[in-house]
Design a protein around this motif. Structure first.
Motif, PDB file in Angstrom:
ATOM      1  N   ARG A   6     -14.846   1.335   2.838  1.00  0.00           N
ATOM      2  CA  ARG A   6     -13.610   1.902   2.293  1.00  0.00           C
ATOM      3  C   ARG A   6     -12.450   1.613   3.237  1.00  0.00           C
ATOM      4  NH1 ARG A   6     -13.986   7.948   0.861  1.00  0.00           N
ATOM      5  NH2 ARG A   6     -11.916   7.462   0.086  1.00  0.00           N
ATOM      6  N   LEU A  10      -9.140  -0.568   2.358  1.00  0.00           N
ATOM      7  CA  LEU A  10      -7.811   0.002   2.517  1.00  0.00           C
ATOM      8  C   LEU A  10      -6.942  -0.893   3.385  1.00  0.00           C
ATOM      9  CD1 LEU A  10      -6.055   2.377   1.795  1.00  0.00           C
ATOM     10  CD2 LEU A  10      -6.926   3.593   3.786  1.00  0.00           C
ATOM     11  N   THR A  44      -4.252   6.657   1.691  1.00  0.00           N
ATOM     12  CA  THR A  44      -5.636   7.119   1.598  1.00  0.00           C
ATOM     13  C   THR A  44      -6.237   6.630   0.286  1.00  0.00           C
ATOM     14  OG1 THR A  44      -7.073   9.084   1.626  1.00  0.00           O
ATOM     15  CG2 THR A  44      -4.944   9.323   0.564  1.00  0.00           C
ATOM     16  N   LEU A  45      -7.482   6.225   0.328  1.00  0.00           N
ATOM     17  CA  LEU A  45      -8.156   5.639  -0.824  1.00  0.00           C
ATOM     18  C   LEU A  45      -8.932   6.704  -1.595  1.00  0.00           C
ATOM     19  CD1 LEU A  45      -8.754   2.842  -2.167  1.00  0.00           C
ATOM     20  CD2 LEU A  45     -10.821   2.770  -0.744  1.00  0.00           C
ATOM     21  N   GLY A  49     -12.319   4.308  -5.396  1.00  0.00           N
ATOM     22  CA  GLY A  49     -11.727   3.046  -4.985  1.00  0.00           C
ATOM     23  C   GLY A  49     -10.679   2.497  -5.927  1.00  0.00           C
ATOM     24  N   ILE A  52      -4.690   4.475  -4.568  1.00  0.00           N
ATOM     25  CA  ILE A  52      -4.235   4.802  -3.221  1.00  0.00           C
ATOM     26  C   ILE A  52      -3.141   5.855  -3.325  1.00  0.00           C
ATOM     27  CG2 ILE A  52      -3.112   3.942  -1.128  1.00  0.00           C
ATOM     28  CD1 ILE A  52      -4.248   1.199  -1.773  1.00  0.00           C
ATOM     29  N   THR A  65      -5.235   0.320  -6.978  1.00  0.00           N
ATOM     30  CA  THR A  65      -5.628  -0.658  -5.968  1.00  0.00           C
ATOM     31  C   THR A  65      -5.519  -2.090  -6.496  1.00  0.00           C
ATOM     32  OG1 THR A  65      -7.940  -0.381  -6.636  1.00  0.00           O
ATOM     33  CG2 THR A  65      -7.181   0.908  -4.750  1.00  0.00           C
TER      34      THR A  65
END
Length: 213
Positions: A6, A10, A44-45, A49, A52, A65
């Motif tokens: 992750r 990011l 922050t993810l 996924g 953001i 994303t």
């Protein structure tokens, strides 16, 4: 998705985030005017996924994303900071100065319900989530000497924060729980000459427990 993967994802998406247009940004009346660039911070993810969350202009925005326009999620005349998704993706916790020095707030993503979790006078900074999404961890200067930080935990339902670390002559900050939630890794800075600065330490997440051996 593993934590390491992750973080790598990011990092790869940060250039995309910097170049993402904000949906509610002011548009120039001149067609040939250069497009404004906006500062973004604290990305922050989401757990799946797909999204953001980040801070820009003191507000919290989200962006897919895969790219696209950013969407304003939390706005206030004061400053919001450090958004963190809960592991189950139900909530977004963040810090805000809307109540004074800085407190922790909880946003239910599906309903938009906003709840204040902390009420201390000191500055508080969100540091992490318990793996089961039922507890939020944060650091606070409200109960230590000389403005140093201790780490606390508070249930998402509210209540009295319980100390995770409380060294009277050291500052504990920026920690994260283990995947099982039984240990907490954090940074500790001892306020003594020639102490060597901040060092890593570990402790149990049970209230008032000492450092792990």
């Amino acid at each position: 998705m593993h934590t390491t993967n992750r973080f790598r994802l990011l990092a790869c998406l940060l250039p995309l985030l910097v170049n993402t247009p904000l949906t509610l940004s002011a548009q120039s009346e001149k067609a040939d005017a250069p497009a404004p660039r906006f500062a973004v911070a604290e990305p922050t993810l989401s757990p799946d996924g797909r999204e953001i969350a980040f801070v820009s202009g003191g507000d919290i925005w989200t962006v897919p994303t895969t790219g696209g326009e950013a969407r304003l999620l939390v706005a206030h005349s004061d400053n919001e900071s450090r958004p963190l998704y809960s592991p189950d993706g139900t909530y977004l916790a963040f810090g805000s100065t809307r109540s004074g020095n800085g407190d922790i707030y909880l946003l239910t993503l599906e309903t938009g319900e906003l709840r204040r979790l902390t009420y201390d006078d000191g500055a508080e900074t969100l540091t992490g989530w318990a793996p089961d999404s039922k507890i939020v961890y944060f650091q606070s200067t409200s109960r230590d000497v000389a403005g140093m930080n201790d780490i606390y935990r508070v249930p998402i339902t509210g209540g009295t924060p319980m100390a995770v670390t409380a060294d009277r002559y050291a500052s504990e900050f920026y920690g994260t729980p283990s995947p099982t939630g039984r240990r907490w890794l954090f940074r500790r800075g001892v306020s003594l000459p020639h102490s060597g600065g901040a060092k890593a330490a570990a402790t149990s997440t049970k209230p008032n427990s000492g450092p792990a051996s």
